[in-house]
Scaffold this motif. Structure first.
Motif, mmCIF file in Angstrom:
data_model
loop_
_atom_site.group_PDB
_atom_site.id
_atom_site.type_symbol
_atom_site.label_atom_id
_atom_site.label_comp_id
_atom_site.label_asym_id
_atom_site.label_seq_id
_atom_site.Cartn_x
_atom_site.Cartn_y
_atom_site.Cartn_z
ATOM 1 N N PRO A 137 0.828 -1.212 0.000
ATOM 2 C CA PRO A 137 0.000 0.000 0.000
ATOM 3 C C PRO A 137 0.863 1.262 0.000
ATOM 4 O O PRO A 137 1.917 1.315 0.630
ATOM 5 N N LYS A 138 0.398 2.289 -0.721
ATOM 6 C CA LYS A 138 1.177 3.519 -0.842
ATOM 7 C C LYS A 138 1.143 4.356 0.429
ATOM 8 O O LYS A 138 2.055 5.129 0.692
ATOM 9 N N ASN A 139 0.074 4.243 1.200
ATOM 10 C CA ASN A 139 -0.044 5.031 2.427
ATOM 11 C C ASN A 139 -0.210 4.099 3.623
ATOM 12 O O ASN A 139 -1.312 3.921 4.147
ATOM 13 N N PRO A 140 0.892 3.484 4.067
ATOM 14 C CA PRO A 140 0.787 2.511 5.143
ATOM 15 C C PRO A 140 0.485 3.163 6.485
ATOM 16 O O PRO A 140 0.786 4.334 6.719
ATOM 17 N N ALA A 141 -0.079 2.375 7.360
ATOM 18 C CA ALA A 141 -0.360 2.834 8.716
ATOM 19 C C ALA A 141 0.936 2.910 9.511
ATOM 20 O O ALA A 141 1.954 2.331 9.126
ATOM 21 N N PRO A 142 0.913 3.623 10.636
ATOM 22 C CA PRO A 142 2.114 3.673 11.485
ATOM 23 C C PRO A 142 2.487 2.284 11.989
ATOM 24 O O PRO A 142 1.659 1.371 12.040
ATOM 25 N N ALA A 143 3.740 2.140 12.372
ATOM 26 C CA ALA A 143 4.205 0.862 12.894
ATOM 27 C C ALA A 143 3.542 0.558 14.227
ATOM 28 O O ALA A 143 3.404 1.441 15.075
ATOM 29 N N PRO A 144 3.111 -0.666 14.446
ATOM 30 C CA PRO A 144 2.567 -1.035 15.759
ATOM 31 C C PRO A 144 3.681 -1.055 16.804
ATOM 32 O O PRO A 144 4.857 -1.242 16.478
ATOM 33 N N ARG A 145 3.320 -0.878 18.036
ATOM 34 C CA ARG A 145 4.303 -0.801 19.116
ATOM 35 C C ARG A 145 4.868 -2.189 19.450
ATOM 36 O O ARG A 145 4.131 -3.141 19.599
#
Length: 241
Positions: free
Chosen positions: A5-13
């Motif tokens: 995906p071009k707009n990935p979500a932030p990294a999980p903790r």
């Protein structure tokens, strides 16, 4: 291959789990310090390090010999060990997390290793192991720093035949940039072989694949290798004598 995906979500903790793909051109020595004979690209060897380096006869790099003349330990069927497992033929890598440990499953050779994350320290009397003994600690929400000690000194540090002693410390940074991107960096610290620590790999990028991604088999089979030597490597080596 699935698109990222071009707009990935932030990294999980505190999560680097998943199936990670360095891509078709990234996995073979990509990002690794080159073995090209240029002084600026060479690690800072000690006199003993240079002596041991010259005893090793790799089948790649500017010091390469013919395939039948190499003394590369993996050609005898020995495991690559650490940090070479990160530095050569690094393909799709699966990471599985538990509260007390992280499993890293490599495609090449179907090798897996354990990184302990439960706060333990290294054993006082470590037995030599092909892949050493690894302990990881989260230094921030998205970066797991791993130290590996106790690696069997019969292994090479990389395909170029760079040596290491039993005192080597391998440091890895697993940094999750966002939901779909992971970066791996590797440092070697071995005062017997090198005058200072040096980066063997810097920020090799991996893309996250879907949970149903099929990871292919990649195994060293002595029977296949023997046939390769019989048909190709040994005749080529003999022709140069």
């Amino acid at each position: 291959m699935a698109e990222v995906p071009k707009n990935p979500a932030p990294a999980p903790r505190h999560d680097i789990g998943g199936t990670w793909d360095p891509g078709p051109t990234q996995g073979i020595q990509a990002g690794v310090r080159p073995d090209d004979g240029i002084p600026e690209d060479q690690p800072p060897y000690t006199p003993l390090g240079l002596e041991k380096l010259n005893e090793n006869k790799p089948s790649a790099g500017f010091r390469s010999v013919l395939p039948g003349d190499t003394n590369d330990p993996i050609d005898k069927g020995d495991p690559q060990g650490m940090p070479r497992e990160d530095l050569y033929e690094l393909r799709v890598t699966q990471i599985v997390q538990f509260p007390e440990k992280v499993f890293v499953l490599y495609t090449n050779g179907r090798v897996w290793r354990v990184i302990w994350t439960d706060g333990r320290d290294f054993p006082k009397d470590m037995e030599p192991r092909w892949f050493g003994y690894s302990i990881g600690r989260w230094v921030n929400d998205t970066t797991l720093v791993v130290e590996t000690r106790g690696v069997d000194e019969r292994t090479w540090a990389d395909r170029a035949g760079r040596p290491h002693s039993a005192d080597m410390v391998v440091k890895e940074w697993f940094h999750r940039v966002n939901q779909n991107r992971l970066e791996l960096s590797v440092q070697i610290d071995d005062s017997k072989m090198y005058t200072k620590p040096w980066m063997a790999l810097y920020k090799l990028p991996f893309d996250l694949r879907s949970p149903d991604y099929d990871v292919r088999e990649m195994i060293f089979a002595p029977s296949d290798f023997g046939e390769y030597n019989r048909l190709l490597a040994n005749p080529v080596s003999d022709s140069g004598k």
